[in-house]
Design a protein around this motif. Structure first.
Motif, mmCIF file in Angstrom:
data_model
loop_
_atom_site.group_PDB
_atom_site.id
_atom_site.type_symbol
_atom_site.label_atom_id
_atom_site.label_comp_id
_atom_site.label_asym_id
_atom_site.label_seq_id
_atom_site.Cartn_x
_atom_site.Cartn_y
_atom_site.Cartn_z
ATOM 1 N N CYS A 344 0.783 -1.235 0.000
ATOM 2 C CA CYS A 344 0.000 0.000 0.000
ATOM 3 C C CYS A 344 0.817 1.288 0.000
ATOM 4 O O CYS A 344 0.380 2.302 -0.538
ATOM 5 N N ALA A 345 1.992 1.284 0.667
ATOM 6 C CA ALA A 345 2.716 2.539 0.866
ATOM 7 C C ALA A 345 3.226 3.081 -0.474
ATOM 8 O O ALA A 345 3.529 2.323 -1.397
ATOM 9 N N LEU A 346 3.330 4.411 -0.558
ATOM 10 C CA LEU A 346 3.805 5.069 -1.783
ATOM 11 C C LEU A 346 5.177 4.542 -2.198
ATOM 12 O O LEU A 346 5.410 4.253 -3.374
ATOM 13 N N VAL A 347 6.075 4.410 -1.218
ATOM 14 C CA VAL A 347 7.451 3.983 -1.551
ATOM 15 C C VAL A 347 7.484 2.581 -2.152
ATOM 16 O O VAL A 347 8.447 2.216 -2.828
ATOM 17 N N PHE A 348 6.448 1.805 -1.920
ATOM 18 C CA PHE A 348 6.416 0.459 -2.490
ATOM 19 C C PHE A 348 5.497 0.406 -3.709
ATOM 20 O O PHE A 348 5.081 -0.660 -4.144
ATOM 21 N N GLY A 349 5.139 1.591 -4.236
ATOM 22 C CA GLY A 349 4.332 1.620 -5.456
ATOM 23 C C GLY A 349 2.837 1.654 -5.215
ATOM 24 O O GLY A 349 2.049 1.619 -6.158
ATOM 25 N N ASN A 363 14.599 11.451 4.848
ATOM 26 C CA ASN A 363 15.883 10.780 5.077
ATOM 27 C C ASN A 363 16.027 10.106 6.433
ATOM 28 O O ASN A 363 17.131 9.920 6.926
ATOM 29 N N ARG A 364 14.910 9.765 7.077
ATOM 30 C CA ARG A 364 15.039 8.983 8.310
ATOM 31 C C ARG A 364 15.223 7.506 7.954
ATOM 32 O O ARG A 364 15.855 6.768 8.694
ATOM 33 N N MET A 365 14.595 7.111 6.880
ATOM 34 C CA MET A 365 14.747 5.739 6.388
ATOM 35 C C MET A 365 15.286 5.829 4.983
ATOM 36 O O MET A 365 14.962 6.765 4.247
ATOM 37 N N SER A 366 16.083 4.831 4.596
ATOM 38 C CA SER A 366 16.452 4.769 3.194
ATOM 39 C C SER A 366 16.119 3.384 2.682
ATOM 40 O O SER A 366 16.351 2.387 3.357
ATOM 41 N N LEU A 367 15.502 3.346 1.532
ATOM 42 C CA LEU A 367 15.168 2.067 0.913
ATOM 43 C C LEU A 367 15.879 2.035 -0.424
ATOM 44 O O LEU A 367 15.697 2.941 -1.242
ATOM 45 N N PRO A 368 16.719 1.031 -0.651
ATOM 46 C CA PRO A 368 17.515 1.000 -1.873
ATOM 47 C C PRO A 368 16.629 1.072 -3.120
ATOM 48 O O PRO A 368 15.620 0.381 -3.206
ATOM 49 N N GLY A 369 17.028 1.940 -4.057
ATOM 50 C CA GLY A 369 16.343 2.023 -5.340
ATOM 51 C C GLY A 369 15.001 2.695 -5.291
ATOM 52 O O GLY A 369 14.252 2.670 -6.263
ATOM 53 N N VAL A 370 14.666 3.299 -4.125
ATOM 54 C CA VAL A 370 13.350 3.937 -4.021
ATOM 55 C C VAL A 370 13.512 5.450 -4.063
ATOM 56 O O VAL A 370 14.347 6.014 -3.364
ATOM 57 N N ARG A 371 12.733 6.101 -4.908
ATOM 58 C CA ARG A 371 12.774 7.551 -4.993
ATOM 59 C C ARG A 371 11.837 8.101 -3.924
ATOM 60 O O ARG A 371 10.673 7.708 -3.873
ATOM 61 N N PRO A 372 12.344 8.960 -3.062
ATOM 62 C CA PRO A 372 11.487 9.455 -1.978
ATOM 63 C C PRO A 372 10.282 10.211 -2.528
ATOM 64 O O PRO A 372 10.447 11.091 -3.374
ATOM 65 N N PRO A 373 9.094 9.880 -2.099
ATOM 66 C CA PRO A 373 7.932 10.664 -2.488
ATOM 67 C C PRO A 373 7.978 12.009 -1.762
ATOM 68 O O PRO A 373 8.659 12.139 -0.744
ATOM 69 N N ALA A 374 7.280 12.977 -2.253
ATOM 70 C CA ALA A 374 7.264 14.277 -1.601
ATOM 71 C C ALA A 374 5.829 14.704 -1.361
ATOM 72 O O ALA A 374 4.971 14.524 -2.214
ATOM 73 N N ALA A 375 5.572 15.201 -0.195
ATOM 74 C CA ALA A 375 4.255 15.766 0.094
ATOM 75 C C ALA A 375 4.421 16.762 1.220
ATOM 76 O O ALA A 375 5.211 16.542 2.149
ATOM 77 N N ALA A 376 3.689 17.849 1.124
ATOM 78 C CA ALA A 376 3.821 18.934 2.100
ATOM 79 C C ALA A 376 3.469 18.456 3.499
ATOM 80 O O ALA A 376 4.066 18.890 4.482
ATOM 81 N N GLU A 377 2.506 17.530 3.604
ATOM 82 C CA GLU A 377 2.049 17.134 4.937
ATOM 83 C C GLU A 377 3.040 16.223 5.672
ATOM 84 O O GLU A 377 2.887 15.976 6.854
#
Lengths: 516, 359
Positions: A344-349, A363-377
């Motif tokens: 379900c999570a954005l980082v997992f598609g 940048n609290r977590m890093s997941l290899p090959g995952v582009r960080p999503p961005a949202a104001a909230e």
């Protein structure tokens, strides 16, 4: 890496979201670990975790000495009112507590799910040992006779039975004569003074009989699949473990073992004995206090499934934030997709914004090959999380020392590197499997409770210490290394002779044994 | 003020018990077992009428009731439910007449809640008054004693069915004899003392405490800022808001004694207050300065929810607001202070009314 005679200890923790497994060597080092989604089928989930950790070691280098399971099955059964046995409840002690009938404050749905009938009969003792009345054996015979075929278990609760258990034992004999080989749960073996809470715990324990068997059978079946023949152990609420027979007789003791394991595991992994532990899971973040390498217990009893008991559980503040907590605009949770984070999570598609997404984007977590999503909230959601954690740490801490904070659990990196005004945040290796490590390293524990008049306090205390040690050894603890670890003494006022209530806990490491 | 209270029903019980716990100033016994027993009685017998003293004729007969015993025992022996009836029967037999109302001897703690149950069991009204306006640990520490009403015959009933009458020579012997009977009954009994007419009760009881406890609970349990509401309703001083940083607590002869230290947080940061406890909170000091002493009331409340915190369950790190509020003027008389002032608790302190520390 391993010597040829290594003795490995396996710990499995079945949580709501994940099942963790670890293997510890003789020096408490992690030599294997895994994290796998919790399955509906308990045996399958445990076997999967066992298989995955066993694959990481070379069995020619040592032997498996023990397997310990921590599980929330009993908690779930009570909370969800399912898989509960049908209980006949008897209070012994009429008329001194007749103003409140047994189990009077139970939620209706739980009573309906677990309680067939309850009654009160004459018997029991006053605090000074004088009889309230002779045990009404005829009433018991009639009552049990009427229950035949309708109940799976009997709960017996006598007034002052922790001090004077005779009437509960006599009533158990009468129950067996009437009902055959039925499970019997007795108050004097379950709880402390406080009739209603002890009664509640005794009836819950009776209702959990099937669940106790399910836990032990589940572990044994999974172990059989993998050819493991060592004795199995089950984690209990005070951070120690019990043998299979004890777990089946007292399944209620498994409730609360999760937080205890996480606290003990954090101590083991960090080598720190005094700290605040933040266990970040999929749905909640549970904070507790580690004192001398054991979890600090709450001073009051705890409610289980809406029923008050006098069990002392780890003193935990549970916050409704975890890695799967859903972010919707300004709202953070309390709903969570902890179970399906990887779908379900954005980082997992997926298409749901979660605290895990917020953590990756900042940048609290890093997941290899995952582009960080961005949202104001996301920034605001993390601020809200940090504030809740900071408040909880402040509420738990004792001011004299600024305790370090150890973050464990699958979502441990949600906790930032630095929280203003608080102690340093320690990162430990394998923090995500701390619960299983806590279970694997736990000692076998046993508790004895008694009351002594002040004039005989010393003799009674010595005897109780010996009994607690003997009880732990009987459950599988090593006789040479089992000792009393805690003595709680409470004075009893306004009685003819001053007296104290003594509670002694003994604990020791698992002795090497082969299951027969 | 809200409208005159005329009854207490099941729906009022949690609010009322909250108020009783607050007036318990940390002692008076936990209210939880009494709430369970009382709700069972209210379900069975219906709501209890509450009457004001001014609505009773001079010759109306009032029976003050209370439980005595050890807290450990009261958690094990919850009562038979027949004690109140046995006491009433004996009181009526000796008086040669019916009783008109029961009263709580002590509004603070469990003894404030149980009289609702007894009134329900007896089908008589509960007087909107009590003998303390708070909790105290000993029988002579009641307003009737301050007002020189004699304790009279004491009727004691236990949970097994034993019942009897004692006629002690004075309030101190009332304590001694009643304790002895109570211990014989397994350290648990219900008693009636200072049985009196409404005429005798005028000026000798603390009025409006039942309605006060209920109103306190009603308002605080629904407030956005419960601690501010407590301060407002009680007319209390907020001594400090902070975190429990030290607890010294021992149990001796049935009394919990010790000190609790609270370290200020927020606007109180840098301050530290110490509370001397003996079953109830007796003295609160800010550094070396005495802020309030018994018989004025001192209580610990959860800093967020406003729940009264019993002394035996105070924990390290707990966030609390310490409040102090004035006692009934009766306790500030010379005889009131002699009976329940600092010296009566063995404290080497002069009593200063709470308001005197406002300067």
């Amino acid at each position: 890496m391993c010597n040829a005679n290594a003795r490995w200890r396996i710990g499995i923790d079945v949580g709501g979201t994940n099942t963790d497994g670890v293997i510890l060597d003789d020096d408490d080092r992690l030599v294997a670990w895994t994290k796998t989604p919790t399955t509906v089928d308990l045996v399958f989930g445990i076997a999967t975790a066992l298989r995955q950790v066993l694959a990481q070691i070379d069995m020619r280098d040592g032997v498996i000495a023990s397997v310990v399971l921590g599980t929330t099955q009993a908690t779930n059964a009570v909370v969800e009112r399912r898989a509960l046995d049908r209980v006949g409840m008897v209070r012994i002690g009429a008329p001194v507590s007749d103003a409140v009938p047994p189990l009077a404050a139970w939620p209706d749905d739980l009573s309906h799910a677990a309680i067939v009938a309850s009654t009160t009969v004459a018997g029991g003792c006053l605090i000074d040992g004088n009889r309230i009345a002779q045990l009404d054996r005829d009433a018991l015979k009639r009552y049990f006779g009427g229950l035949a075929g309708t109940v799976d278990a009997i709960a017996l609760s006598g007034v002052f039975s922790p001090m004077y258990p005779d009437d509960e034992l006599a009533a158990a004999d009468i129950a067996r004569q009437a009902l055959g080989d039925i499970r019997i749960s007795m108050g004097h073996q379950i709880g402390q003074l406080g009739l209603l809470e002890r009664e509640n715990a005794t009836a819950l324990n009776a209702a959990l009989g099937r669940v106790g068997h399910l836990i032990v059978d589940g572990l044994l079946s999974a172990m059989d699949e993998l050819g493991l023949t060592v004795p199995p152990f089950i984690a209990q609420n005070d951070g120690t473990i019990m043998d299979a027979a004890t777990a089946m007789a007292f399944p209620i003791l498994t409730i609360g073992s999760g937080p205890s394991n996480s606290l003990r595991g954090a101590a083991l992994l960090s080598g720190v004995d005094d700290a605040i532990i933040a266990d970040v899971g999929g749905t909640t973040t549970d904070l507790g206090v580690l004192t001398d390498s054991f979890g600090r217990e709450s001073t009051s009893g705890s409610a289980i499934g809406g029923v008050s008991t006098n069990f002392r559980m780890p003193d935990i503040i549970s916050l409704p934030y975890g890695g799967g907590t859903v972010i919707r605009g300004d709202r953070v949770g309390p709903d969570s997709v902890g179970h399906q984070l990887r779908e379900c999570a954005l980082v997992f598609g997926g298409d749901i914004a979660t605290l895990t997404d917020a953590a990756v984007s900042h940048n609290r977590m890093s997941l290899p090959g995952v582009r960080p999503p961005a949202a104001a909230e996301f920034h605001r959601a993390l601020e809200e999380f940090d504030e809740a954690v900071t408040d909880a740490v402040a509420a738990l801490a004792v001011h004299k020392r600024r305790l370090p904070i150890i973050a464990v659990g699958g979502g441990n990196t949600l906790i930032p590197e630095h929280l203003p005004g608080l102690g340093e945040v320690l990162r430990v290796a394998h923090a995500d499997v701390a619960n299983a490590a806590g279970a694997a390293s736990a000692m076998i524990g046993a508790t004895v409770e008694t009351v002594a008049p002040m004039s005989r306090r010393a003799a009674v205390l010595d005897d109780a210490k010996n009994r607690a040690v003997a009880k732990a050894v009987a459950a599988g603890a090593h006789p040479d290394h089992t000792h009393p670890v805690a003595v709680v003494e409470t004075a009893l006022g306004y009685v003819s002779e001053p007296a104290v209530r003594l509670k002694i806990k003994a604990a020791g490491p698992i002795a090497q044994r082969v299951r027969v | 003020m809200s409208a005159t209270l005329t009854s207490i029903g099941l729906a009022d019980l949690d609010d009322y018990a909250f108020g009783c716990a607050a007036f318990g100033t940390g002692g008076g016994g936990g209210v939880a077992p009494s709430v369970i027993a009382t709700s069972a009685a209210l379900r069975g017998y219906g709501a209890v009428d509450v009457v004001r003293l001014e609505d009773l004729d001079d010759d109306a007969l009032i029976v003050p009731l209370s439980s005595i015993g050890a807290p450990t025992v009261s958690a094990e022996m919850l009562g038979s439910g027949a004690e109140s009836v046995r006491i009433r029967d004996l009181v009526e037999q000796r008086a040669g007449r019916k009783i008109d109302a029961v009263m709580a001897s002590e509004i603070g703690g469990a003894n404030g809640v149980d009289p609702v149950r007894w009134a329900a069991e007896l089908g008589v009204a509960l007087l909107d008054a009590d003998g303390m306006g708070r909790a105290f640990p000993e029988l002579p520490m009641v307003s009737m004693n301050v007002a020189m009403v004699p304790p009279g015959a004491i009727t004691v009933a236990d949970a097994l069915g034993n019942v009897g009458v004692l006629e002690p020579i004075n309030p101190d012997w009332a304590e001694r004899w009643t304790r002895a009977v109570c211990v014989a009954s397994g350290s648990s009994a219900v008693m009636a003392d200072y049985v009196m007419t409404a005429g005798q009760a005028r000026g000798a009881v603390i009025e409006r405490t039942v309605s006060g406890a209920l109103e306190l609970g009603r308002r605080v349990r629904r407030a956005d800022d419960p601690v501010a509401e407590l301060v407002d309703v009680l007319g209390a001083d907020r001594v400090i808001t902070g975190k429990v940083s030290d607890i010294q607590r021992t149990t001796l002869d049935g009394f919990v004694r010790g000190t609790i230290t609270v370290l200020g947080l927020g606007s109180d940061a840098g301050r530290e207050v110490t509370i001397t406890v003996q079953n109830e909170c007796l003295v609160v000091r800010d550094g070396a300065t005495v802020v309030a002493t018994v018989p004025d009331l001192i209580g610990l409340f959860d800093a967020t929810h406003g729940e009264p915190v019993p002394i035996e369950s105070v924990t390290f790190g707990q966030r609390v607001a310490v409040l102090a509020w004035p006692c009934d003027p009766l306790w500030r008389t010379e005889r009131g202070l002699q009976i329940a002032g600092p010296a009566a608790f063995g404290l080497d302190l002069d009593y200063r009314p709470l308001e005197a520390s406002h300067v």
